[in-house]
Scaffold this motif. Structure first.
Motif, PDB file in Angstrom:
ATOM      1  N   TYR A  16       7.216   2.263   9.987  1.00 60.90           N
ATOM      2  CA  TYR A  16       5.998   2.398  10.777  1.00 60.90           C
ATOM      3  C   TYR A  16       6.178   1.788  12.163  1.00 60.90           C
ATOM      4  O   TYR A  16       6.749   0.689  12.299  1.00 60.90           O
ATOM      5  N   PRO A  44      -3.211   2.025   9.909  1.00 57.39           N
ATOM      6  CA  PRO A  44      -2.533   3.260  10.310  1.00 57.39           C
ATOM      7  C   PRO A  44      -2.692   3.531  11.801  1.00 57.39           C
ATOM      8  O   PRO A  44      -3.686   3.140  12.425  1.00 57.39           O
ATOM      9  N   GLN A  85      -6.389  -2.173   2.190  1.00 49.64           N
ATOM     10  CA  GLN A  85      -5.337  -1.251   1.771  1.00 49.64           C
ATOM     11  C   GLN A  85      -4.590  -1.762   0.538  1.00 49.64           C
ATOM     12  O   GLN A  85      -3.752  -1.035  -0.006  1.00 49.64           O
ATOM     13  N   GLN A 102     -11.758   2.101   6.521  1.00 56.34           N
ATOM     14  CA  GLN A 102     -11.066   3.234   7.130  1.00 56.34           C
ATOM     15  C   GLN A 102     -11.994   3.956   8.095  1.00 56.34           C
ATOM     16  O   GLN A 102     -11.578   4.377   9.177  1.00 56.34           O
TER      17      GLN A 102
END
Length: 718
Positions: A480, A584, A664, A676
Motif C-alpha cells: 500500500y 484506504p 478495519q 468508512q
C-alpha cells in the motif's frame, strides 16, 4: 469368492427350483440405471454410473465387510430406487419355502426377547435400517444369504439364467443385464430365507429382502468377471464419448531416470542419446528425467490438431517426435484414470515434450502435448539444460545461472502461495514496524496469529544483511502507498506482493515518496535511475521465474539480501506484530471530457448513479456528509465527541483517524461501515465522496438507508 458361512448340506440344491422360477420374473422388475450401476461393480475402470463407482471400496477386502457396510457402500439412492421397484412385487409374491430352509434356519426361540438399536449418521434408507436390525437380532442370516448366492451363481441350472443375451452389445445394456440378473438371483435367495426368519420389525419385509440381496450381490459382482463381450463394448463406448481437447494433470511414476506414457509396460533400456529428452518405444514414449526414482508432475494436453504456438520461454528442453499407437489408451501408470490417457484408438501421433528443472536447481516438471498427425522426423525446439548435453554425449557448456535462480526456493517455502516481502535499507526494526502501523512494544506469536483466520494484518521483521526484512504471510499491507511512504522514511524501501491468484505488485519508495508500483509483466514507470538499475536485465514479460525476478529487483534497490534461512529464522523466532491498517486511499471519480463518468452503470443508485456527475459540487459534498451523519445516527454515536467533531468539522482528527483505522480490525468492526462512510466523505473529489459515502452508508443506516438513497435519487433527477 471366499465362502464365509458353511451352507447346510442340500440347502443350495433345494433352492434351485425356487430361484430358477423367480429370476426371470424379478429381472424384469429391476430398473435399468441402478442395474447398470450394480453391473459395473466388476469393472472399476468403467465410466462411473449415476451412483458412482463403489467397487474399489467393495473389493478392498470383501471377506471383512459386514452386510450393512456393503449396502452403505452402494449409497441411499440405489437402495431406495430398487426397493421402490420391487416392493409391491415382493409383498404379493407367493413363494414356497423348501423344507431344507425350514430346517436350516433356527426358529423364533433364537430371537432375543428384548433389544435396543441406535443409529448415528450414515444412510437413512429403509433397506439399511432393516439390514442393521436383522444383523443384530439374527446374526449369521445375512452371511448365509451371501454364501448361498455365490454358490448358486455357479450352479449348472442357474448359471445360464445369469448370462447376458448374445444380441446385447452396448456397454450399458451389458452392464444392466449383468446387474439385473445377479440381483434377481440374490433377491430370489433372500426371499424364502427371510420369510422363514422371525424377528421383530424385519421378518420377511421387502426392505430386509432387498437390503440383504443388495449386500450379497455387491459382494458377488465385485469379484466375478464381467460378461465376455463387455470389454469390447466399453471400449466402443469410450471411443464414442471421447471429446477433444483433453487436459489432465498427473503424477507419473519415475524409475531409473525415466517415466513412460505407454499402452503396456515398457521393458528394456531406452536410448535417449538422439535428443537427450524423449524417445518413442514399443507401446509408447519414454522421457528421460533428472529424478532417479519417485513421482513426477506432468501436464498432459491432447489436442484436435497441431498447437497454435510453440512455447519455449518457460522450458529448458522442448522436443517433438512421432509415435504410433497400436490400440490407444496409453497411460502414465496402471492406475491412471481415463482423463489422463491418450485417445482410445490406434493411429499416428505427434508428441511435444517440454521439460524444466532436470538439473536440480528448481522443481522438475513436464508438459506433454499430443495430437494426431502423420509420422515425421524428430525436432529439437530447445536444448539448454546440462543433463541434455550429457545424455546426448556432447560437451557441456558453461551455463551461468541467471540472478533469479538464487530465489527459486521461494515457491517451496512458507511464502510460496501468498505473501508480501518488504526490504528496507535502514537498521531500525522499530522504525519499520511503526511505518507499518505496528507497535514494537506488543509482540505476539506469529503461529497463533496465523491460526486466527480473522484477516487482521500482522508482520514479522528481522535484521538481515544490508537492512531490515519485513514479511507478511498471506498479507499485503507492504504493497500500500501509505505504508510505503511511512516505511521509506526509515530507508530506501522496495516490496513485492503476490497471491494465489497470480496477482503481484512490485513497489519502490524512498524518503516518504512512492516512486513506482506496478504488476509484474505489465510495464511500469522505471524512469528513476535507481529503479531502472534495479530492474535492468530482468525480463518480467517472461512468465518463468517472474516472482524470483521481482525479489532480485527488491534486493537490488534496497541493498538488502533475502536468504532462505531468514524465512526459516522468522518461523523459528515466532514473533509477529499486529498492524493497525492505514485507511484506504481516496481516489477521484474518473470522468470523460464531457464530465460524465468514465465507468458508468454501477453504484449505490445503480444506473442512476451516473446522473450524480452533473449535480453541483457543493450539493454532492452535502450529500456525502448527510450520508455519513445518517450512519452515525443509526449507530447511536452521533453525540460521541470524536464522531460529532468529525461530522461538524468535516475532517478526521487524529483521534477519529485512529478509530477509523481500528474499525478495519476484528475488535472494531461494529462501526466499520460508519467510519468508512465518514472517511469516504473526506475525499477531495466531491463526486467520488458522494458515491462512496452513499455506498457505505446504505449498509450502516439501517431502515434510513432506503430514505437516504431515495433522497439521492431526487437530487440526481433534478
Amino acid at each position: 469368492m471366499e465362502r464365509q458361512t458353511e451352507v447346510p448340506a442340500g440347502l443350495a440344491d433345494a433352492l434351485v427350483p425356487v430361484v430358477t422360477e423367480l429370476i426371470p420374473l424379478l429381472r424384469e422388475r429391476i430398473p435399468r440405471d441402478p442395474a447398470a450401476a450394480l453391473g459395473r461393480l466388476g469393472a472399476p475402470e468403467a465410466k462411473p454410473g449415476m451412483f458412482g463407482v463403489v467397487a474399489g471400496r467393495l473389493r478392498a477386502d470383501p471377506g471383512e465387510l459386514s452386510m450393512a457396510s456393503r449396502l452403505s457402500s452402494l449409497g441411499v439412492p440405489v437402495s431406495e430406487r430398487l426397493l421402490g421397484a420391487l416392493e409391491l412385487t415382493l409383498d404379493e409374491l407367493p413363494v414356497a419355502v423348501p423344507d431344507e430352509v425350514e430346517a436350516a434356519i433356527p426358529g423364533p426361540d433364537a430371537t432375543p426377547s428384548s433389544f435396543g438399536f441406535g443409529m448415528v449418521g450414515g444412510p437413512s434408507a429403509a433397506t439399511d435400517l432393516a439390514v442393521r436390525l436383522l444383523d443384530q437380532l439374527r446374526p449369521g442370516i445375512s452371511d448365509l444369504v451371501v454364501t448361498l448366492v455365490a454358490e448358486l451363481a455357479e450352479n449348472a441350472a442357474v448359471a445360464p439364467l445369469l448370462t447376458a443375451a448374445p444380441e446385447l452389445t452396448g456397454e450399458e445394456e451389458l452392464a444392466a443385464a449383468h446387474g439385473a440378473a445377479h440381483l434377481a438371483l440374490a433377491v430370489a435367495v433372500a426371499l424364502p430365507v427371510l420369510r422363514r426368519v422371525e424377528a421383530p420389525l424385519v421378518a420377511g419385509t421387502s426392505a430386509a429382502v432387498v437390503g440383504v440381496a443388495l449386500g450379497a450381490v455387491a459382494a458377488l459382482l465385485s469379484e466375478i468377471p464381467m460378461p465376455p463381450a463387455y470389454a469390447a463394448a466399453l471400449l466402443e463406448k469410450r471411443r464414442a464419448e471421447y471429446v477433444l481437447p483433453v487436459w489432465a494433470s498427473c503424477a507419473a511414476e519415475v524409475r531409473e531416470h525415466r517415466f513412460t506414457l505407454a499402452e503396456r509396460s515398457v521393458v528394456g533400456e531406452a536410448d535417449f542419446s538422439g535428443n537427450g529428452l524423449a524417445v518413442a518405444v514399443a507401446g509408447g514414449i519414454a522421457v528421460r528425467t533428472g529424478l532417479d526414482e519417485g513421482h513426477m508432475g506432468v501436464s498432459l494436453r491432447i489436442l484436435e490438431g497441431p498447437p497454435d504456438e510453440l512455447n519455449v520461454d518457460w522450458w529448458d528442453e522442448v522436443v517433438e517426435l512421432s509415435w504410433r499407437a497400436e490400440r490407444g489408451d496409453a497411460a502414465f501408470g496402471e492406475g491412471d484414470s481415463h482423463h489422463s490417457r491418450t485417445p482410445p484408438w490406434p493411429g499416428d501421433y505427434r508428441v511435444r515434450v517440454h521439460a524444466i528443472g532436470r538439473d536440480g536447481e528448481e522443481r522438475e516438471r513436464y508438459e506433454i502435448l499430443l495430437w494426431q498427425a502423420p509420422p515425421g522426423p524428430d525436432i529439437v525446439h530447445k536444448r539448454s539444460d546440462r543433463l541434455g548435453y550429457v545424455v546426448r554425449g556432447e560437451p557441456v557448456p558453461d551455463i551461468e545461472p541467471p540472478p533469479e535462480a538464487a530465489h527459486r526456493w521461494i515457491n517451496e517455502s512458507l511464502l510460496g502461495e501468498a505473501a508480501t516481502v518488504t526490504m528496507v535499507s535502514g537498521e531500525s526494526l522499530e522504525d519499520v514496524l511503526r511505518g507499518f502501523g505496528a507497535d514494537p512494544a506488543e509482540p505476539e506469536s506469529a503461529e497463533e496469529l496465523s491460526q486466527e483466520f480473522d484477516l487482521d494484518p500482522w508482520v514479522s521483521v528481522v535484521a538481515v544483511e544490508g537492512g531490515v526484512l519485513a514479511v507478511e504471510f498471506n498479507g499485503y499491507q507492504g504493497s500500500y502507498p501509505r505504508v510505503l511512504e511511512s516505511v521509506s522514511q526509515a530507508g530506501r524501501t522496495a516490496s513485492l506482493f503476490w497471491n494465489i491468484n497470480a496477482l503481484t505488485r512490485l513497489s519502490f519508495a524512498d524518503n516518504g515518496n512512492v516512486l513506482t508500483s506496478f504488476e509484474l509483466g505489465h510495464g511500469g514507470d522505471v524512469s528513476d535511475p535507481e529503479v531502472h538499475d534495479a530492474v535492468a536485465d530482468l525480463e518480467f514479460d517472461s512468465y518463468r521465474d517472474r516472482l524470483e525476478k521481482g525479489l532480485v529487483a527488491v534486493e537490488r534497490y534496497s541493498g538488502c539480501r533475502l536468504r532462505q534461512e531468514d524465512i526459516q529464522r522468522i518461523a523459528e523466532e515466532d514473533v509477529a506484530y499486529r498492524i493497525l491498517p492505514h485507511l484506504p486511499e481516496l481516489y477521484p471519480e474518473a470522468r470523460n471530457p464531457d464530465g460524465s463518468r468514465a465507468f458508468p452503470g454501477s453504484g449505490p443508485l445503480d444506473a442512476e448513479t451516473d446522473r450524480l456527475a452533473f449535480v453541483p459540487e457543493e450539493t454532492l459534498r452535502e450529500l456525502a456528509w448527510r450520508a455519513a451523519s445518517a450512519a452515525a445516527e443509526h449507530a447511536g454515536v452521533a453525540e460521541d465527541p470524536v464522531v460529532a467533531a468529525a461530522l461538524a468539522e468535516r475532517r478526521l482528527s487524529p483521534e477519529a483517524e485512529h478509530l477509523a483505522r481500528r474499525s478495519q480490525l476484528r475488535e472494531g468492526r461494529e462501526h466499520a461501515w460508519l467510519w468508512q462512510a465518514i472517511h469516504n466523505a473526506t475525499n477531495p473529489d466531491a463526486l467520488a465522496a458522494a458515491i462512496t459515502s452513499l455506498a457505505a452508508a446504505r449498509y450502516a443506516s439501517g431502515p434510513k438507508g432506503e430514505e437516504l438513497l431515495a433522497y439521492a435519487r431526487r437530487l440526481a433527477r433534478e
